[in-house]
Motif scaffolding. Structure first.
Motif, PDB file in Angstrom:
ATOM      1  N   HIS A  11     -62.424 -30.412  23.487  1.00  0.00           N
ATOM      2  CA  HIS A  11     -61.357 -30.987  24.309  1.00  0.00           C
ATOM      3  C   HIS A  11     -60.002 -30.656  23.710  1.00  0.00           C
ATOM      4  CE1 HIS A  11     -60.883 -34.536  21.610  1.00  0.00           C
ATOM      5  NE2 HIS A  11     -59.874 -34.935  22.371  1.00  0.00           N
ATOM      6  N   SER A  12     -58.993 -30.690  24.539  1.00  0.00           N
ATOM      7  CA  SER A  12     -57.681 -30.153  24.172  1.00  0.00           C
ATOM      8  C   SER A  12     -56.893 -31.086  23.256  1.00  0.00           C
ATOM      9  CB  SER A  12     -56.880 -29.860  25.437  1.00  0.00           C
ATOM     10  OG  SER A  12     -57.584 -28.978  26.277  1.00  0.00           O
ATOM     11  N   ALA A  13     -57.418 -31.284  22.051  1.00  0.00           N
ATOM     12  CA  ALA A  13     -56.766 -32.185  21.102  1.00  0.00           C
ATOM     13  C   ALA A  13     -55.824 -31.446  20.149  1.00  0.00           C
ATOM     14  CB  ALA A  13     -57.818 -32.926  20.285  1.00  0.00           C
ATOM     15  N   LEU A  69     -51.234 -28.622  16.813  1.00  0.00           N
ATOM     16  CA  LEU A  69     -51.633 -27.771  15.698  1.00  0.00           C
ATOM     17  C   LEU A  69     -51.502 -26.304  16.088  1.00  0.00           C
ATOM     18  CD1 LEU A  69     -54.612 -28.267  13.302  1.00  0.00           C
ATOM     19  CD2 LEU A  69     -54.316 -26.072  14.425  1.00  0.00           C
ATOM     20  N   ALA A  70     -51.977 -25.956  17.288  1.00  0.00           N
ATOM     21  CA  ALA A  70     -51.896 -24.572  17.745  1.00  0.00           C
ATOM     22  C   ALA A  70     -50.447 -24.115  17.827  1.00  0.00           C
ATOM     23  CB  ALA A  70     -52.583 -24.441  19.108  1.00  0.00           C
ATOM     24  N   GLU A  71     -49.616 -24.968  18.384  1.00  0.00           N
ATOM     25  CA  GLU A  71     -48.209 -24.626  18.547  1.00  0.00           C
ATOM     26  C   GLU A  71     -47.516 -24.459  17.200  1.00  0.00           C
ATOM     27  OE1 GLU A  71     -45.118 -25.923  21.881  1.00  0.00           O
ATOM     28  OE2 GLU A  71     -45.831 -27.584  20.675  1.00  0.00           O
ATOM     29  N   ARG A  72     -47.820 -25.332  16.274  1.00  0.00           N
ATOM     30  CA  ARG A  72     -47.186 -25.301  14.952  1.00  0.00           C
ATOM     31  C   ARG A  72     -47.494 -24.003  14.214  1.00  0.00           C
ATOM     32  NH1 ARG A  72     -43.051 -27.787  13.257  1.00  0.00           N
ATOM     33  NH2 ARG A  72     -43.862 -29.724  14.158  1.00  0.00           N
ATOM     34  N   TYR A  73     -48.726 -23.499  14.365  1.00  0.00           N
ATOM     35  CA  TYR A  73     -49.148 -22.356  13.557  1.00  0.00           C
ATOM     36  C   TYR A  73     -49.379 -21.078  14.366  1.00  0.00           C
ATOM     37  CZ  TYR A  73     -49.511 -26.289  10.459  1.00  0.00           C
ATOM     38  OH  TYR A  73     -49.206 -27.420   9.740  1.00  0.00           O
ATOM     39  N   GLY A  74     -48.795 -21.021  15.561  1.00  0.00           N
ATOM     40  CA  GLY A  74     -48.811 -19.787  16.338  1.00  0.00           C
ATOM     41  C   GLY A  74     -50.161 -19.404  16.901  1.00  0.00           C
ATOM     42  N   LEU A  75     -50.984 -20.392  17.256  1.00  0.00           N
ATOM     43  CA  LEU A  75     -52.315 -20.130  17.800  1.00  0.00           C
ATOM     44  C   LEU A  75     -52.381 -20.497  19.281  1.00  0.00           C
ATOM     45  CD1 LEU A  75     -54.442 -21.669  14.888  1.00  0.00           C
ATOM     46  CD2 LEU A  75     -53.652 -19.298  15.128  1.00  0.00           C
ATOM     47  N   ASP A  76     -53.458 -20.093  19.936  1.00  0.00           N
ATOM     48  CA  ASP A  76     -53.708 -20.439  21.337  1.00  0.00           C
ATOM     49  C   ASP A  76     -54.964 -21.299  21.427  1.00  0.00           C
ATOM     50  OD1 ASP A  76     -51.618 -18.975  22.785  1.00  0.00           O
ATOM     51  OD2 ASP A  76     -52.598 -17.198  21.980  1.00  0.00           O
ATOM     52  N   GLN A  77     -54.814 -22.521  21.889  1.00  0.00           N
ATOM     53  CA  GLN A  77     -55.946 -23.413  22.104  1.00  0.00           C
ATOM     54  C   GLN A  77     -56.456 -23.262  23.529  1.00  0.00           C
ATOM     55  OE1 GLN A  77     -56.524 -28.148  21.617  1.00  0.00           O
ATOM     56  NE2 GLN A  77     -55.061 -27.589  23.199  1.00  0.00           N
ATOM     57  N   GLU A  78     -57.753 -23.100  23.669  1.00  0.00           N
ATOM     58  CA  GLU A  78     -58.396 -23.114  24.984  1.00  0.00           C
ATOM     59  C   GLU A  78     -59.413 -24.244  24.977  1.00  0.00           C
ATOM     60  OE1 GLU A  78     -57.754 -21.547  27.675  1.00  0.00           O
ATOM     61  OE2 GLU A  78     -56.400 -19.960  27.002  1.00  0.00           O
ATOM     62  N   GLY A  79     -59.112 -25.319  25.691  1.00  0.00           N
ATOM     63  CA  GLY A  79     -60.009 -26.471  25.730  1.00  0.00           C
ATOM     64  C   GLY A  79     -61.031 -26.352  26.845  1.00  0.00           C
ATOM     65  N   ILE A  80     -62.291 -26.643  26.535  1.00  0.00           N
ATOM     66  CA  ILE A  80     -63.327 -26.635  27.565  1.00  0.00           C
ATOM     67  C   ILE A  80     -63.033 -27.721  28.585  1.00  0.00           C
ATOM     68  CG2 ILE A  80     -65.801 -26.951  28.026  1.00  0.00           C
ATOM     69  CD1 ILE A  80     -66.345 -25.837  25.226  1.00  0.00           C
ATOM     70  N   SER A  81     -62.685 -28.909  28.081  1.00  0.00           N
ATOM     71  CA  SER A  81     -62.217 -29.986  28.960  1.00  0.00           C
ATOM     72  C   SER A  81     -60.759 -30.234  28.612  1.00  0.00           C
ATOM     73  CB  SER A  81     -63.051 -31.252  28.764  1.00  0.00           C
ATOM     74  OG  SER A  81     -62.924 -31.734  27.445  1.00  0.00           O
ATOM     75  N   GLU A  91     -65.878 -33.339  32.467  1.00  0.00           N
ATOM     76  CA  GLU A  91     -66.768 -32.182  32.595  1.00  0.00           C
ATOM     77  C   GLU A  91     -65.985 -30.972  33.108  1.00  0.00           C
ATOM     78  OE1 GLU A  91     -70.020 -31.555  31.947  1.00  0.00           O
ATOM     79  OE2 GLU A  91     -70.185 -33.501  30.949  1.00  0.00           O
ATOM     80  N   PRO A  92     -66.145 -29.805  32.472  1.00  0.00           N
ATOM     81  CA  PRO A  92     -65.463 -28.606  32.956  1.00  0.00           C
ATOM     82  C   PRO A  92     -66.120 -28.076  34.233  1.00  0.00           C
ATOM     83  CG  PRO A  92     -66.915 -28.044  31.150  1.00  0.00           C
ATOM     84  CD  PRO A  92     -66.950 -29.547  31.271  1.00  0.00           C
ATOM     85  N   SER A  93     -65.344 -27.458  35.073  1.00  0.00           N
ATOM     86  CA  SER A  93     -65.883 -26.878  36.300  1.00  0.00           C
ATOM     87  C   SER A  93     -66.552 -25.543  35.985  1.00  0.00           C
ATOM     88  CB  SER A  93     -64.749 -26.654  37.302  1.00  0.00           C
ATOM     89  OG  SER A  93     -63.858 -25.663  36.807  1.00  0.00           O
ATOM     90  N   PRO A  94     -67.445 -25.079  36.855  1.00  0.00           N
ATOM     91  CA  PRO A  94     -68.052 -23.755  36.660  1.00  0.00           C
ATOM     92  C   PRO A  94     -66.989 -22.664  36.562  1.00  0.00           C
ATOM     93  CG  PRO A  94     -69.263 -24.989  38.313  1.00  0.00           C
ATOM     94  CD  PRO A  94     -68.040 -25.794  38.002  1.00  0.00           C
ATOM     95  N   LYS A 140     -41.499 -36.724  18.591  1.00  0.00           N
ATOM     96  CA  LYS A 140     -41.338 -36.262  19.975  1.00  0.00           C
ATOM     97  C   LYS A 140     -42.684 -35.802  20.528  1.00  0.00           C
ATOM     98  CE  LYS A 140     -38.736 -33.051  22.905  1.00  0.00           C
ATOM     99  NZ  LYS A 140     -38.425 -34.079  23.901  1.00  0.00           N
ATOM    100  N   LEU A 141     -43.130 -36.446  21.589  1.00  0.00           N
ATOM    101  CA  LEU A 141     -44.346 -36.017  22.262  1.00  0.00           C
ATOM    102  C   LEU A 141     -44.043 -34.867  23.214  1.00  0.00           C
ATOM    103  CD1 LEU A 141     -45.417 -38.704  21.103  1.00  0.00           C
ATOM    104  CD2 LEU A 141     -46.726 -38.983  23.203  1.00  0.00           C
ATOM    105  N   GLU A 142     -45.017 -33.991  23.383  1.00  0.00           N
ATOM    106  CA  GLU A 142     -44.849 -32.819  24.235  1.00  0.00           C
ATOM    107  C   GLU A 142     -46.005 -32.732  25.225  1.00  0.00           C
ATOM    108  OE1 GLU A 142     -44.688 -29.571  21.510  1.00  0.00           O
ATOM    109  OE2 GLU A 142     -43.003 -30.415  20.385  1.00  0.00           O
ATOM    110  N   VAL A 143     -45.830 -31.878  26.216  1.00  0.00           N
ATOM    111  CA  VAL A 143     -46.886 -31.627  27.195  1.00  0.00           C
ATOM    112  C   VAL A 143     -47.546 -30.307  26.841  1.00  0.00           C
ATOM    113  CG1 VAL A 143     -47.396 -31.169  29.627  1.00  0.00           C
ATOM    114  CG2 VAL A 143     -45.691 -32.889  29.004  1.00  0.00           C
ATOM    115  N   HIS A 144     -48.874 -30.328  26.733  1.00  0.00           N
ATOM    116  CA  HIS A 144     -49.614 -29.105  26.435  1.00  0.00           C
ATOM    117  C   HIS A 144     -50.615 -28.818  27.541  1.00  0.00           C
ATOM    118  CE1 HIS A 144     -48.708 -30.193  22.033  1.00  0.00           C
ATOM    119  NE2 HIS A 144     -47.910 -29.206  22.383  1.00  0.00           N
ATOM    120  N   GLY A 145     -50.705 -27.568  27.922  1.00  0.00           N
ATOM    121  CA  GLY A 145     -51.740 -27.146  28.867  1.00  0.00           C
ATOM    122  C   GLY A 145     -52.996 -26.801  28.109  1.00  0.00           C
ATOM    123  N   SER A 146     -53.878 -26.026  28.729  1.00  0.00           N
ATOM    124  CA  SER A 146     -55.123 -25.651  28.063  1.00  0.00           C
ATOM    125  C   SER A 146     -54.845 -24.744  26.878  1.00  0.00           C
ATOM    126  CB  SER A 146     -56.061 -24.939  29.051  1.00  0.00           C
ATOM    127  OG  SER A 146     -55.468 -23.730  29.508  1.00  0.00           O
TER     128      SER A 146
END
Length: 330
Positions: free
Chosen positions: A226-228, A232-244, A251-254, A122-128
């Motif tokens: 990048h938000s790859a 993994l973050a969801e599985r192990y209770g972490l928070d991913q913050e992707g630059i892009s 490219e990330p915005s200022p 099952k694919l999911e939608v992830h934000g930053s």
């Protein structure tokens, strides 16, 4: 005096047929594959699919990949030669939504056995941020996350394609690939089943290592190029913050860079992660601006001599060690 012997037509036809049979036997062609070595010819779109083919197929399979080591998979362009190789394959393993050029080539290939890994879990939608705090191994995301994920433009409705970075989801894909190889080459079905079970066992053990290694950490937030790592973050209770976003080349915005500086300060972030196949420029810029360290978190889209391991399992264990160090594992 020349004596001409007349060979009956039926005998001549039989000889031709016998010769053709002998030629086929000599060429090594078999029901398992059209190549001279008799192996099942499997074309993988990129490394995580190739790894599955090699681990499950072993001696019965000859696996190749469209994405050569060192090439960023998201940007892959298919050559005419690769298109030809794809069409001659017995089995194609790919992940729809990750590589547009591959999706198009596969659709036109005419190969009988085509496996889309995105249909095997099952694919999911992830934000930053990859972890939904209301979500511990359950499905469901907020509308905000869905909207942000949709902007990345991957998969159906912005679904995150990086399923292989979650050992549990990768094991589900492995089972589907094993079943597909059994169907394509029933003569060796028992071996494919045995190899699949063996690989699933290794992935289950890897999952246990991640659970144990990340259950007690000083911080739960990690910043990466990048938000790859949403799964993994969801599985192990972490928070991913992707630059892009999901695309490593965007490219990330200022404003995003400023937001990440605030996140790093608030969530006690020590490290900004970069990867081996994409530019580390923005990661190093952010680290310099915030006084943070840098380290590697490999999205495992390819193995090169710069990779922290020789295969999927080794690199994932390196990722675990780097996460433990960055998050202050206790």
């Amino acid at each position: 005096m020349n004596v001409r012997r007349l060979i009956p037509a039926a005998a001549l036809a039989g000889a031709v047929a016998l010769g053709a049979t002998a030629l086929t036997a000599c060429s090594g062609a078999s029901a398992a594959g059209g190549a001279g070595d008799g192996k099942l010819q499997v074309m993988a779109s990129f490394y995580p699919m190739q790894f599955l083919a090699e681990q499950i197929g072993k001696d019965h399979v000859k696996a190749a990949t469209l994405t050569k080591p060192g090439v960023e998979p998201h940007d892959l362009e298919i050559t005419p030669k690769q298109t030809g190789q794809l069409g001659e394959s017995d089995v194609v393993l790919y992940l729809k939504g990750l590589q547009p050029a591959v999706d198009k080539a596969v659709a036109q290939s005419g190969v009988k056995h085509v496996v889309d890994a995105a249909t095997l879990t099952k694919l999911e939608v992830h934000g930053s941020s990859g972890h939904d705090h209301a979500h511990e191994g359950e499905e469901g995301h907020s509308e905000g996350e869905a909207a942000e994920g949709h902007a990345h433009g991957h998969g159906e409705a912005g679904e995150d394609p990086h399923i292989w970075l979650d050992p549990v989801k990768y094991a589900e894909v492995a089972k589907g690939v094993g079943a597909a190889l059994e169907k394509a080459d029933p003569e060796h079905a028992a071996d494919y089943r045995k190899n699949t079970d063996e690989l699933v066992g290794k992935l289950t053990a890897l999952d246990a290592e991640f659970k144990d290694g990340l259950k007690n950490t000083a911080s739960k937030t990690f910043i990466t190029t990048h938000s790859a790592f949403g799964y993994l973050a969801e599985r192990y209770g972490l928070d991913q913050e992707g630059i892009s976003g999901v695309d490593p080349e965007s490219e990330p915005s200022p404003a995003r860079m400023k937001e990440l500086q605030a996140v790093a300060k608030k969530d006690n972030v020590s490290t900004v992660f970069f990867e081996t196949l994409a530019s580390d420029k923005t990661a190093r810029t952010l680290a310099t601006d915030t006084g943070l360290k840098t380290d590697v978190l490999d999205p495992l889209e390819g193995i090169t001599d710069k990779s922290q391991g020789a295969d999927y399992l080794e690199v994932m264990r390196s990722n675990l060690k780097n996460l433990q160090k960055a998050l202050g594992s206790k």
